[in-house]
Design a protein around this motif. Structure first.
Motif, PDB file in Angstrom:
ATOM      1  N   LYS A   1       0.939  -1.103  -0.074  1.00  0.00           N
ATOM      2  CA  LYS A   1      -0.008   0.012  -0.078  1.00  0.00           C
ATOM      3  C   LYS A   1       0.970   1.212   0.027  1.00  0.00           C
ATOM      4  CE  LYS A   1      -1.993   1.282   3.618  1.00  0.00           C
ATOM      5  NZ  LYS A   1      -2.933   1.456   4.858  1.00  0.00           N
TER       6      LYS A   1
ATOM      7  N   ALA B   1       6.017   2.458   0.906  1.00  0.00           N
ATOM      8  CA  ALA B   1       4.921   1.733   0.932  1.00  0.00           C
ATOM      9  C   ALA B   1       5.029   0.786   1.946  1.00  0.00           C
ATOM     10  CB  ALA B   1       4.856   0.995  -0.542  1.00  0.00           C
ATOM     11  N   GLU B   2       3.858   0.256   2.141  1.00  0.00           N
ATOM     12  CA  GLU B   2       4.004  -0.847   3.499  1.00  0.00           C
ATOM     13  C   GLU B   2       3.215  -2.112   3.031  1.00  0.00           C
ATOM     14  OE1 GLU B   2       0.163   1.002   5.740  1.00  0.00           O
ATOM     15  OE2 GLU B   2       2.037   1.314   6.713  1.00  0.00           O
TER      16      GLU B   2
ATOM     17  N   LEU C   1       2.278   4.847   0.395  1.00  0.00           N
ATOM     18  CA  LEU C   1       2.210   5.864   1.652  1.00  0.00           C
ATOM     19  C   LEU C   1       2.346   7.330   0.746  1.00  0.00           C
ATOM     20  CD1 LEU C   1       4.454   4.354   4.313  1.00  0.00           C
ATOM     21  CD2 LEU C   1       2.202   4.327   4.011  1.00  0.00           C
TER      22      LEU C   1
ATOM     23  N   PRO D   1      -1.505   7.774  -2.926  1.00  0.00           N
ATOM     24  CA  PRO D   1      -1.462   7.458  -1.248  1.00  0.00           C
ATOM     25  C   PRO D   1      -2.582   6.597  -1.120  1.00  0.00           C
ATOM     26  CG  PRO D   1      -0.578   9.561  -1.203  1.00  0.00           C
ATOM     27  CD  PRO D   1      -1.073   9.478  -2.485  1.00  0.00           C
TER      28      PRO D   1
END
Length: 74
Positions: free
Chosen positions: A11, A39-40, A13, A21
C-alpha cells in the motif's frame, strides 16, 4: 510477470506516478526493500527493514572476544 508466490502487495504511502497514497501495487519480493518508507505491506509478510549501523556494530562487538591483559605497561 513473476510467479504469484514471488510477489508482494504493498500500500503506497506517497504519490508514485499516477498512483496516489493508499493505492495498492504488486512488486516482486526481492524489490520490497527498495519500497521501504514509500509503501507498507498489505499481506501477512514480515516487514523488511534495512539493517541499522548500530545493530551491526553491536553484533560485531558480541562476536569479538574482549582483550584481557595481565601485564603492566611501564
Amino acid at each position: 510477470m513473476a510467479d504469484p508466490a514471488d510477489t508482494v502487495t504493498l500500500k503506497l504511502l506517497f504519490w508514485h506516478k499516477d498512483k496516489k497514497p493508499g493505492d495498492t501495487i504488486t512488486v516482486r519480493r526481492d524489490e520490497v526493500r527498495s519500497w521501504y518508507g514509500f509503501a507498507e505491506p498489505v499481506d501477512n509478510v514480515e516487514p523488511v527493514e534495512p539493517v541499522k549501523a548500530d545493530e551491526t556494530a553491536a553484533t560485531g562487538a558480541q562476536k569479538t572476544p574482549a582483550k584481557t591483559s595481565t601485564s603492566k605497561q611501564a
